[in-house]
Design a protein around this motif. Sequence first.
Motif, PDB file in Angstrom:
ATOM      1  N   LYS A 286       0.821  -1.209   0.000  1.00  0.00           N
ATOM      2  CA  LYS A 286       0.000   0.000   0.000  1.00  0.00           C
ATOM      3  C   LYS A 286       0.853   1.255   0.000  1.00  0.00           C
ATOM      4  N   VAL A 287       1.945   1.242   0.778  1.00  0.00           N
ATOM      5  CA  VAL A 287       2.829   2.407   0.830  1.00  0.00           C
ATOM      6  C   VAL A 287       3.518   2.607  -0.520  1.00  0.00           C
ATOM      7  N   VAL A 288       3.992   1.514  -1.115  1.00  0.00           N
ATOM      8  CA  VAL A 288       4.657   1.595  -2.420  1.00  0.00           C
ATOM      9  C   VAL A 288       3.695   2.122  -3.478  1.00  0.00           C
ATOM     10  N   GLU A 289       2.468   1.611  -3.478  1.00  0.00           N
ATOM     11  CA  GLU A 289       1.477   2.060  -4.456  1.00  0.00           C
ATOM     12  C   GLU A 289       1.150   3.537  -4.273  1.00  0.00           C
ATOM     13  N   ASN A 290       1.082   3.986  -3.034  1.00  0.00           N
ATOM     14  CA  ASN A 290       0.760   5.384  -2.744  1.00  0.00           C
ATOM     15  C   ASN A 290       1.872   6.327  -3.198  1.00  0.00           C
ATOM     16  N   ILE A 291       3.113   5.940  -2.962  1.00  0.00           N
ATOM     17  CA  ILE A 291       4.243   6.803  -3.302  1.00  0.00           C
ATOM     18  C   ILE A 291       4.541   6.781  -4.798  1.00  0.00           C
ATOM     19  N   LEU A 292       4.468   5.612  -5.411  1.00  0.00           N
ATOM     20  CA  LEU A 292       4.801   5.492  -6.833  1.00  0.00           C
ATOM     21  C   LEU A 292       3.590   5.692  -7.742  1.00  0.00           C
ATOM     22  N   GLU A 293       2.390   5.755  -7.138  1.00  0.00           N
ATOM     23  CA  GLU A 293       1.158   5.945  -7.905  1.00  0.00           C
ATOM     24  C   GLU A 293       1.020   4.904  -9.010  1.00  0.00           C
ATOM     25  N   SER A 294       1.448   3.694  -8.696  1.00  0.00           N
ATOM     26  CA  SER A 294       1.353   2.581  -9.652  1.00  0.00           C
ATOM     27  C   SER A 294       1.542   1.287  -8.877  1.00  0.00           C
ATOM     28  N   ASN A 295       1.121   0.176  -9.471  1.00  0.00           N
ATOM     29  CA  ASN A 295       1.249  -1.121  -8.818  1.00  0.00           C
ATOM     30  C   ASN A 295       2.625  -1.733  -9.064  1.00  0.00           C
ATOM     31  N   TYR A 296       3.359  -1.964  -7.986  1.00  0.00           N
ATOM     32  CA  TYR A 296       4.668  -2.609  -8.069  1.00  0.00           C
ATOM     33  C   TYR A 296       4.682  -3.812  -7.133  1.00  0.00           C
ATOM     34  N   THR A 297       5.355  -4.875  -7.558  1.00  0.00           N
ATOM     35  CA  THR A 297       5.599  -6.029  -6.705  1.00  0.00           C
ATOM     36  C   THR A 297       6.908  -5.811  -5.959  1.00  0.00           C
ATOM     37  N   VAL A 298       6.951  -6.186  -4.684  1.00  0.00           N
ATOM     38  CA  VAL A 298       8.187  -6.060  -3.904  1.00  0.00           C
ATOM     39  C   VAL A 298       8.730  -7.461  -3.643  1.00  0.00           C
ATOM     40  N   SER A 299       9.967  -7.691  -4.078  1.00  0.00           N
ATOM     41  CA  SER A 299      10.613  -8.992  -3.897  1.00  0.00           C
ATOM     42  C   SER A 299      11.775  -8.829  -2.924  1.00  0.00           C
ATOM     43  N   PHE A 300      11.761  -9.587  -1.805  1.00  0.00           N
ATOM     44  CA  PHE A 300      12.811  -9.501  -0.795  1.00  0.00           C
ATOM     45  C   PHE A 300      13.860 -10.582  -1.042  1.00  0.00           C
ATOM     46  N   LEU A 301      15.123 -10.188  -1.038  1.00  0.00           N
ATOM     47  CA  LEU A 301      16.212 -11.100  -1.376  1.00  0.00           C
ATOM     48  C   LEU A 301      17.351 -10.971  -0.373  1.00  0.00           C
ATOM     49  N   LEU A 302      18.065 -12.084  -0.167  1.00  0.00           N
ATOM     50  CA  LEU A 302      19.340 -12.039   0.542  1.00  0.00           C
ATOM     51  C   LEU A 302      20.411 -11.610  -0.445  1.00  0.00           C
ATOM     52  N   LYS A 303      21.523 -11.116   0.058  1.00  0.00           N
ATOM     53  CA  LYS A 303      22.558 -10.603  -0.838  1.00  0.00           C
ATOM     54  C   LYS A 303      23.024 -11.652  -1.835  1.00  0.00           C
ATOM     55  N   ASP A 304      23.150 -12.929  -1.392  1.00  0.00           N
ATOM     56  CA  ASP A 304      23.644 -13.958  -2.313  1.00  0.00           C
ATOM     57  C   ASP A 304      22.589 -14.406  -3.320  1.00  0.00           C
ATOM     58  N   GLU A 305      21.345 -13.910  -3.170  1.00  0.00           N
ATOM     59  CA  GLU A 305      20.278 -14.257  -4.117  1.00  0.00           C
ATOM     60  C   GLU A 305      20.101 -13.201  -5.209  1.00  0.00           C
ATOM     61  N   VAL A 306      20.733 -12.069  -5.032  1.00  0.00           N
ATOM     62  CA  VAL A 306      20.502 -10.948  -5.941  1.00  0.00           C
ATOM     63  C   VAL A 306      20.814 -11.303  -7.374  1.00  0.00           C
ATOM     64  N   ASN A 307      21.989 -11.795  -7.650  1.00  0.00           N
ATOM     65  CA  ASN A 307      22.404 -12.100  -9.028  1.00  0.00           C
ATOM     66  C   ASN A 307      21.573 -13.210  -9.651  1.00  0.00           C
ATOM     67  N   LYS A 308      21.049 -14.113  -8.834  1.00  0.00           N
ATOM     68  CA  LYS A 308      20.230 -15.199  -9.359  1.00  0.00           C
ATOM     69  C   LYS A 308      18.840 -14.719  -9.759  1.00  0.00           C
ATOM     70  N   GLU A 309      18.278 -13.807  -8.947  1.00  0.00           N
ATOM     71  CA  GLU A 309      16.899 -13.367  -9.166  1.00  0.00           C
ATOM     72  C   GLU A 309      16.774 -12.280 -10.229  1.00  0.00           C
ATOM     73  N   ILE A 310      17.748 -11.353 -10.228  1.00  0.00           N
ATOM     74  CA  ILE A 310      17.670 -10.245 -11.174  1.00  0.00           C
ATOM     75  C   ILE A 310      18.404 -10.633 -12.436  1.00  0.00           C
ATOM     76  N   LYS A 311      17.667 -11.097 -13.404  1.00  0.00           N
ATOM     77  CA  LYS A 311      18.249 -11.595 -14.641  1.00  0.00           C
ATOM     78  C   LYS A 311      18.394 -10.469 -15.654  1.00  0.00           C
ATOM     79  N   VAL A 312      19.549 -10.361 -16.252  1.00  0.00           N
ATOM     80  CA  VAL A 312      19.804  -9.358 -17.278  1.00  0.00           C
ATOM     81  C   VAL A 312      19.748 -10.033 -18.635  1.00  0.00           C
ATOM     82  N   GLU A 313      18.867  -9.557 -19.503  1.00  0.00           N
ATOM     83  CA  GLU A 313      18.729 -10.140 -20.831  1.00  0.00           C
ATOM     84  C   GLU A 313      19.746  -9.496 -21.757  1.00  0.00           C
TER      85      GLU A 313
END
Length: 452
Positions: free
Chosen positions: A69-96
């Motif tokens: 709700k806070v994210v939607e209010n500030i960004l005025e749009s629907n965003y998904t929030v994904s929580f990651l550990l530092k060692d998961e960052v490179n695995k989850e955020i894929k660069v095409e």
Amino acid sequence: MKTAVQEFTQLWNRILSEIKTQLNDDRIFNTFFSDTELSNVDNNTLYVIVNSRLAKQVLSSDYSEVISKVVENILESNYTVSFLLKDEVNKEIKVEENKPSYFNEFYIKKEMTFDNFVVGDSNREAHQASLIVSSLKPSKWNPNPLFLYSDSGLGKTHLLNSIGNRIKENNSLKNVVYITAAGFFAEYVKIATGNTAEQGLKEFFKNVDVLLIDDIQFFTGKKKSQEMFFDVFSEMIGNGKQVVITSDRHPNELKDIENRLVTRFAGGLPVSINPPDKGTSMEIAKMYISASGMDINRIDPEVFSFFAEKFSKNIRELKGAVNKLLFYTINIKKVDHISLSNAIEAVSDFLKANESNKKLSEIKIIDVVSNYYSLTPSQLTGNMRTSQIALARHIAMYLMRELLDISFDKIGESFGGKDHSTVMSACKNVEKGVKTNPSLESVIKELKEKLK
């Protein structure tokens, strides 16, 4: 210039501050939220680094609703929030790596903002509409698309970039794309030649929040490009994405543009920009002088009045005249105080060019057609409706449109302020008659020869 890291930090700090207020529990906030960090934003997902698996589990489940709700209010749009550990960052955020890129040569011009756009009666409505659009606030009345039209050099591109700059200033995560119709066509050519995939371009626009497209009249006669743009445009409008378009004429005056596009352009909010009045032109000239670093008190007030009278039909021309004045008085004939005579001397070549252009404009067409039909110019431009005068008047309107390629509104000004629908009808009748009446075709050819 802010880096992406700085922007992410500032944004996440705003979100955290609001979450802290919502929670009203310092123990929970300090335990699970205070050490979090926004790592990246991609495809409407915020990737947030947390300090433990427990924090990841708690934030993803127990506090997901308040965070969303806070994210939607500030960004005025629907965003998904994904929580990651530092060692998961490179695995989850894929660069095409092989993802195609588009419109790399186009970018929002940082120097074109609402702050340095001079507002007057001629552009006030367009300015107000642009401010409304740049807020991106949901409203029962949403000008989408906003369609700005005018002759060249009256500030359309400035407003287009001002909208982009204001949106990015208020929300750096909004994906705002500025392109020209010619640039869109160039990307379509790549598709036609097999260098990029059609679906890839359409996918690109799915992630665009705001599309700013300049000089839409470039699509004239380019049927396949129009079809591609129609698909992109329709999907964006259908998904509530903002589109702003500029053109050198009203949607209904666009030649060889598909009717389904024209009707959608006209169904948004078409707003015209007229040449600035004398007062606005003077303020624009003063702004350009001040922006150059020169003290405007070094220039006689008569100079600004003179420039406003001579160069008010085109802001680019006015800017060019100011630049010539600065160059001449700084490098050629250095003076501490610029008088009217200094200014006239500096821009003498501009004045000669303007006089030459006037001889080749509406006035010359009126004179030639009047002489051809043994009429006076006042008879041709007046309200007399005898068959001969009406025909001559329609022919003059048609020739202005054909040879000068100016708007119907501007043509109407030469004939006592006739509205654009009257002029449009006259031009269409003559155009149709040329195809079916050999005699009229011969008259048009003869008049064109006299106008060379």
